[in-house]
Every structure is written in structure tokens, then in C-alpha cells.
Motif scaffolding. Structure first.
Motif, mmCIF file in Angstrom:
data_model
loop_
_atom_site.group_PDB
_atom_site.id
_atom_site.type_symbol
_atom_site.label_atom_id
_atom_site.label_comp_id
_atom_site.label_asym_id
_atom_site.label_seq_id
_atom_site.Cartn_x
_atom_site.Cartn_y
_atom_site.Cartn_z
ATOM 1 N N VAL A 62 0.873 -1.179 0.000
ATOM 2 C CA VAL A 62 0.000 0.000 0.000
ATOM 3 C C VAL A 62 0.906 1.224 0.000
ATOM 4 C CG1 VAL A 62 -1.841 1.245 1.161
ATOM 5 C CG2 VAL A 62 -1.748 -1.261 1.287
ATOM 6 N N LYS A 63 0.867 1.993 -1.080
ATOM 7 C CA LYS A 63 1.815 3.082 -1.271
ATOM 8 C C LYS A 63 1.256 4.454 -0.914
ATOM 9 C CE LYS A 63 5.242 0.714 -3.137
ATOM 10 N NZ LYS A 63 6.606 0.679 -2.555
ATOM 11 N N ARG A 64 -0.058 4.603 -0.895
ATOM 12 C CA ARG A 64 -0.667 5.925 -0.692
ATOM 13 C C ARG A 64 -1.625 5.883 0.492
ATOM 14 N NH1 ARG A 64 -1.793 10.658 -3.740
ATOM 15 N NH2 ARG A 64 -3.805 11.611 -3.227
ATOM 16 N N TYR A 65 -1.482 6.865 1.365
ATOM 17 C CA TYR A 65 -2.341 6.960 2.548
ATOM 18 C C TYR A 65 -2.906 8.378 2.590
ATOM 19 C CZ TYR A 65 -0.030 2.649 3.850
ATOM 20 O OH TYR A 65 0.453 1.358 3.855
ATOM 21 N N GLN A 66 -4.243 8.476 2.460
ATOM 22 C CA GLN A 66 -4.892 9.781 2.362
ATOM 23 C C GLN A 66 -5.987 9.898 3.414
ATOM 24 O OE1 GLN A 66 -6.154 10.839 -1.560
ATOM 25 N NE2 GLN A 66 -6.949 12.840 -0.948
ATOM 26 N N ALA A 67 -5.911 10.981 4.182
ATOM 27 C CA ALA A 67 -6.944 11.252 5.193
ATOM 28 C C ALA A 67 -8.139 11.933 4.529
ATOM 29 C CB ALA A 67 -6.366 12.123 6.303
#
Length: 377
Positions: A62-67
Motif C-alpha cells: 500500500v503506497k498511498r495513505y490519504q486522510a
């Protein structure tokens, strides 16, 4: 679980909600005035150190973490709801670096440590904040701020008190399995160890320390040869290095002294700080030497590498700067207990010295502050 010690991710914080421009519309309330609420804050992204995690494998997939974004404001003085923060659990010992600026954002050194990686945007202001005596019906409201976004490089450096380094098949894995509960793979071919192994060594009922074993090094490691160069960083946090040498190689064409000197040179070329760390010499597999030739071969080896420090297995002194040399057989458990007890004594003395230095430093700062507070008559 596969051991992963590097990963690259992107974190994006949430945008703040827009403020509302609204007016009261109620029966029997003429000229109700502005009642637009503020927008909610955007969610932030946090890193949390967790001692129950020992790899970065999750961040390889998992490369992208967006709130999430904050909710916009509403009429009737209703504020928008703030978005929840995201917590990314990472192993203790993770170094977090901004890819664009190369700035170190965090160094997670203890369990529960929390660092904000990307801060959520503030919510916009509703028109209730713009009411004044000369502006009774403001129609302006501000938009929410954008959340921060970063590309991050994650680098795991294991935390250990003692680190083992040596050529392939020097007996590092055998040693750590002999003195701890760690069970690394042991075989009679090079590069059996493919990733770092940690073992807790219990020297007695009340004392213990952590030992790290990394893949073996070969000549040219500083330039990327072999496997061990990828894991040398894991030794950067250790307090003591044990240079394990196979004193009785199976191949008669192998010169232990040349290998030892080559490894020391690779260590120096890789990192001066790592080269300057306290380093003890551990001569392994002494049981493979003939009893009548053992002392002579050990003395010749020490002379070949220019070793002028105390003789093997001398009584330990509390001179922390004095390197030591030990002769052991990890397979036969010969000399290993004495080595572990000496390491424990060294670590205890080192921790005591560091505590005294910290106390002296605090006392010095306190004295300086006290003097600065004294006002002249």
C-alpha cells in the motif's frame, strides 16, 4: 513474515472544509443576521511506533495513505465536522525521511512515539466572523486550507545493544542461536543469513541485552558487493560490535587475517561513525584447531592484523575504550557464557557512565539558569 527494511510511501492530509455564508431565516426574526459556521479540519496522518511490528512489509503493498477532508460549515451556527486522523503503525527503529527535501522528519526510537507526517488543513471561516457595526450582512466566507502532502522514504534500523559482523560462515548465526532463543538458519554454505536476526541474551535472572546478526560481508561490500552492505545500517544503533572471525577455515587457501583486515577496511569505507564504534574481536571455531597449535596460531593471527590489545579472555576491566579479544567455539558453547557476561558488564558500565554524564549535564544547565535569574543589586 518477509523482512522488509525499506519502503517508499505517499501521505496526503485532508483538506479543511469551507466556511458557510448563511443568514437566519426565521419567522418573527427580521434581519436575523449571519449564521454561517466554520468548516471542519482535515484529517492528519501520524506515524506511531509499535514494538509488536518488526518489518515494513505492509508499506511495500500500500503506497498511498490519504486522510479524509473536513466537512463544510452549515447555517444556524453549525460547524462542520473534523475528519478523523490516520495512524500508521511502524516498527520501533524506523527512520522517516522526506524524499523531496531529504529532511529527516522522524526517528521512532521508543514504543508509542507519535509523529505527525502530514497535517490536515484548517477549516474555513463562516460569515459569522465577518459581522461588524458597518457590515451587518457579510456574505464572505473563507475556503478550507489544503492538507499537507509528502513523499516519504521509510528506513528500518533495528535496535540492538550488540551487533555481530563478519565474513559469511564465520559462525555469527551459530553464536546468536547458542546464547539466545533466536533460531536463524545455519548451514555450511555462504550467505545462509538473508536478513537480520534479533536475539535476547539473558546473562542472569535480572539482566539481558539484545543482539543483532546481519548477513555476512565480503570484500567490496562498501561498493555494494554481497548482501551484508544492505544491512550494515542496522548496526548503526548498536552500542558494541563483535567482529566474529573463523580462525579455522575449512578451505586451506583462506587467510583469516586477510579477511579480518578486509572487513575492517570495508567498514571504514562504508561509514566512519560505524568504524569508530567500540569493536571487540571474537575468534570462533577454536575447537577446530589442534590443541598443541592453538596458542601459536592465535598469536600469529593477532600479530598479522596488528592486534596490540589485551590477550584473549583477559580479566575484564572497566576501561570502556579498550577493545577486547575472545576465543570461543559457538557450536561447542565454549567460552560463550564468559563472553556474554563480559558484554553485560560492559553495557552496565556504559549505561552508568551515560547516566552520570546526563545528570552532570542537567545539573550544569540548572546552575546556568539559576545564575541567569540572579539580578544584580
Amino acid at each position: 513474515m518477509k523482512f522488509i527494511d525499506e519502503a517508499k510511501i505517499e501521505v496526503v492530509a485532508g483538506r479543511g472544509g469551507n466556511g458557510a455564508a448563511s443568514f437566519r431565516r426565521e419567522k418573527f426574526v427580521p434581519k436575523g443576521g449571519p449564521d454561517g459556521g466554520d468548516g471542519g479540519k482535515g484529517g492528519s496522518v501520524w506515524a506511531v511506533a509499535d514494538e509488536n511490528i518488526n518489518t515494513l512489509v505492509e508499506y511495500r503493498f500500500v503506497k498511498r495513505y490519504q486522510a479524509k477532508n473536513g466537512e463544510k460549515g452549515h447555517g444556524s451556527d453549525r460547524y462542520g465536522r473534523g475528519a478523523d486522523d490516520i495512524e500508521l503503525k511502524m516498527p520501533v527503529g524506523t527512520l522517516i525521511r522526506d524524499v523531496d527535501t531529504d529532511q529527516v522528519l522522524a526517528d521512532l526510537t521508543h514504543h508509542g512515539q507519535r509523529i505527525c507526517l502530514a497535517r490536515g488543513g484548517k477549516g474555513g471561516l463562516g460569515n459569522i466572523h465577518f459581522k461588524s457595526s458597518i457590515n451587518r450582512a457579510p456574505k464572505q466566507a473563507t475556503p478550507g486550507e489544503e492538507g499537507e502532502a509528502r513523499s516519504l522514504q521509510l528506513e528500518l534500523k533495528v535496535l540492538a545493544d550488540v551487533g555481530l559482523l563478519g565474513m559469511p560462515n564465520a559462525g555469527k548465526s551459530t553464536l546468536i542461536s547458542a546464547v539466545s532463543a533466536a533460531r536463524p538458519k545455519v548451514a555450511d554454505y555462504p550467505f545462509t543469513t538473508l536478513h537480520p536476526n534479533l536475539g535476547v541474551v539473558r546473562s542472569d535472572d535480572n539482566h539481558s541485552f539484545v543482539m543483532a546478526d546481519i548477513p555476512g560481508l565480503i570484500e567490496g561490500a562498501a561498493d555494494g558487493a554481497g548482501l551484508g552492505h544492505r544491512f550494515l545500517k542496522h548496526l548503526s544503533r548498536t552500542g558494541l560490535l563483535l567482529h566474529v572471525v573463523d580462525i579455522a577455515p575449512f578451505d586451506e587457501g583462506v587467510n583469516p587475517a586477510q579477511e579480518a583486515l578486509a572487513l575492517i577496511e570495508e567498514l571504514r569505507r562504508y561509514d566512519d561513525a560505524l568504524f569508530d564504534k567500540p569493536r571487540w574481536l571474537v575468534l570462533n571455531k577454536v575447537d577446530m584447531l589442534a590443541a598443541d597449535e592453538r596458542e601459536q596460531k592465535i598469536a600469529q593471527f593477532l600479530a598479522d592484523i596488528g592486534w596490540t590489545y589485551p590477550a584473549p579472555n583477559d580479566e575484564f576491566t572497566f576501561d570502556l575504550d579498550t577493545p577486547r579479544v575472545f576465543t570461543i567455539s559457538a557450536l561447542a558453547h565454549q567460552g560463550t557464557q564468559e563472553l556474554m557476561q563480559t558484554i553485560q558488564m560492559y553495557l552496565d558500565a556504559r549505561h552508568k557512565l551515560m547516566a552520570e554524564q546526563q545528570t552532570d549535564s542537567i545539573a550544569e544547565v540548572s546552575e546556568t539558569i539559576s545564575h541567569s535569574l540572579i539580578q544584580p543589586e
